[in-house]
Design an enzyme around this catalytic site. Structure first.
Site, PDB file in Angstrom:
ATOM      1  N   LYS A 217     -93.624 144.848  73.291  1.00 49.35           N
ATOM      2  CA  LYS A 217     -94.530 143.787  72.970  1.00 49.35           C
ATOM      3  C   LYS A 217     -95.993 144.093  73.019  1.00 49.35           C
ATOM      4  CE  LYS A 217     -91.540 140.386  75.539  1.00 49.35           C
ATOM      5  NZ  LYS A 217     -91.610 139.670  76.680  1.00 49.35           N
TER       6      LYS A 217
ATOM      7  N   CYS B  61     -85.172 134.872  66.834  1.00 52.26           N
ATOM      8  CA  CYS B  61     -85.282 134.099  68.077  1.00 52.26           C
ATOM      9  C   CYS B  61     -84.814 132.635  67.673  1.00 52.26           C
ATOM     10  CB  CYS B  61     -86.576 134.013  68.584  1.00 52.26           C
ATOM     11  SG  CYS B  61     -87.047 133.016  70.093  1.00 52.26           S
TER      12      CYS B  61
ATOM     13  N   VAL C  68     -91.918 134.128  72.768  1.00 52.50           N
ATOM     14  CA  VAL C  68     -92.290 133.449  71.262  1.00 52.50           C
ATOM     15  C   VAL C  68     -91.525 132.116  71.433  1.00 52.50           C
ATOM     16  CG1 VAL C  68     -93.072 135.081  70.052  1.00 52.50           C
ATOM     17  CG2 VAL C  68     -90.559 134.687  70.205  1.00 52.50           C
TER      18      VAL C  68
ATOM     19  N   GLU D 251     -93.895 127.074  74.461  1.00 52.42           N
ATOM     20  CA  GLU D 251     -92.500 126.504  74.643  1.00 52.42           C
ATOM     21  C   GLU D 251     -92.318 125.647  73.470  1.00 52.42           C
ATOM     22  OE1 GLU D 251     -91.174 126.773  77.449  1.00 52.42           O
ATOM     23  OE2 GLU D 251     -92.389 127.758  78.596  1.00 52.42           O
ATOM     24  N   SER D 252     -91.325 125.912  72.921  1.00 52.92           N
ATOM     25  CA  SER D 252     -90.710 125.576  71.638  1.00 52.92           C
ATOM     26  C   SER D 252     -90.739 124.030  71.480  1.00 52.92           C
ATOM     27  CB  SER D 252     -89.005 126.141  71.492  1.00 52.92           C
ATOM     28  OG  SER D 252     -88.272 125.585  72.444  1.00 52.92           O
TER      29      SER D 252
END
Length: 252
Positions: free
Chosen positions: A71, A44, A84, A96-97
């Site tokens: 999932k 990801c 993720v 939230e990255s």
């Protein structure tokens, strides 16, 4: 059910602990009090952002890689949309990255900041990162097209030309990578997939600054610690396009 638990060498075995859960009904691995956990997926690009920050700042943590096709039921309790990255510590979770990366940057090793202390410079960094999200549409449209999406290819090329002009030094952070470099890197690491599967030409002749930046980023110790080569990315992308993503490519 835990199917994989791999410890990397080092002083702190928990730093790179990976626990993979492949069953939807599997129980979430127990988390020790005070331990920072990173919920991720190996391929990801958004999770790669937070992985880069964790590695760069040498933050002790453990990682749980999840199957995003099937999932685990417990994931939704931690990440409402089942996405993720997600981090957890002492019963609290965050998603939230970019939010996660900014939090990690400020909360751990504040003397080694990736985001600028100067409010104006930090705003400029966040603007560039926000603008970088424009790569997502054409990148994935081109990847998912079977015959090469010419419009997506043109939009992607236009985007790259704009970021070519934005690069004023060796890195967007000047003489060393900063938050901008690490936040946008994951998609450049995957450009080789488009070259291999969709005949997209990302050449040194057309993009001398960006291709040079890519070489410097690929030599960065933080990037090298977690990056995959083109062959591995192509193998994963091919499996994902076929509807059966192989999250375990490259594992012994």
């Amino acid at each position: 059910m835990l199917t994989e638990k791999s410890f990397s060498a080092g002083a702190d075995n928990r730093t790179n602990l990976t626990l993979s859960c492949e069953c939807q009904s599997s129980a979430c691995p127990r988390l020790e009090k005070g331990t920072l956990r990173h919920y991720s997926m190996r391929f990801c690009p958004f999770a790669q952002r937070s992985r880069l920050v964790l590695v760069h700042k040498k933050i002790p943590h453990e990682t749980v890689n999840v199957d995003l096709k099937q999932k685990p039921d417990w994931l939704l309790a931690k990440s409402p949309k089942g996405k993720v990255p997600c981090i957890e510590i002492n019963g609290k979770t965050m998603i939230e990255s970019l939010v996660i990366c900014e939090y990690l940057d400020e909360a751990y090793e504040p003397k080694n900041l990736l985001f600028s202390k100067d409010p104006w410079k930090k705003a400029e960094q966040k603007i560039l990162i926000e603008q970088s999200s424009e790569i997502l549409g054409p990148f994935y449209s081109l990847l998912r097209s079977n015959d090469g999406d010419k419009e997506a290819s043109k939009k992607l090329r236009d985007f790259l030309h704009r970021f070519e002009k934005n690069l004023k030094g060796d890195f967007y952070g000047g003489d060393h990578p900063d938050a901008v470099d690490y936040m946008i890197w994951p998609w450049y690491e995957r450009l080789g997939v488009l070259s291999e599967l969709r005949d997209f030409d990302f050449s040194e002749t057309e993009f001398p600054h960006l291709t040079g930046w890519c070489k410097r980023m690929a030599s960065d110790e933080t990037v090298k610690a977690i990056m995959f080569d083109d062959k591995t990315h192509v193998a994963y992308a091919s499996s994902s396009l076929n509807g059966t993503p192989n999250y375990d490519i490259g594992l012994d």
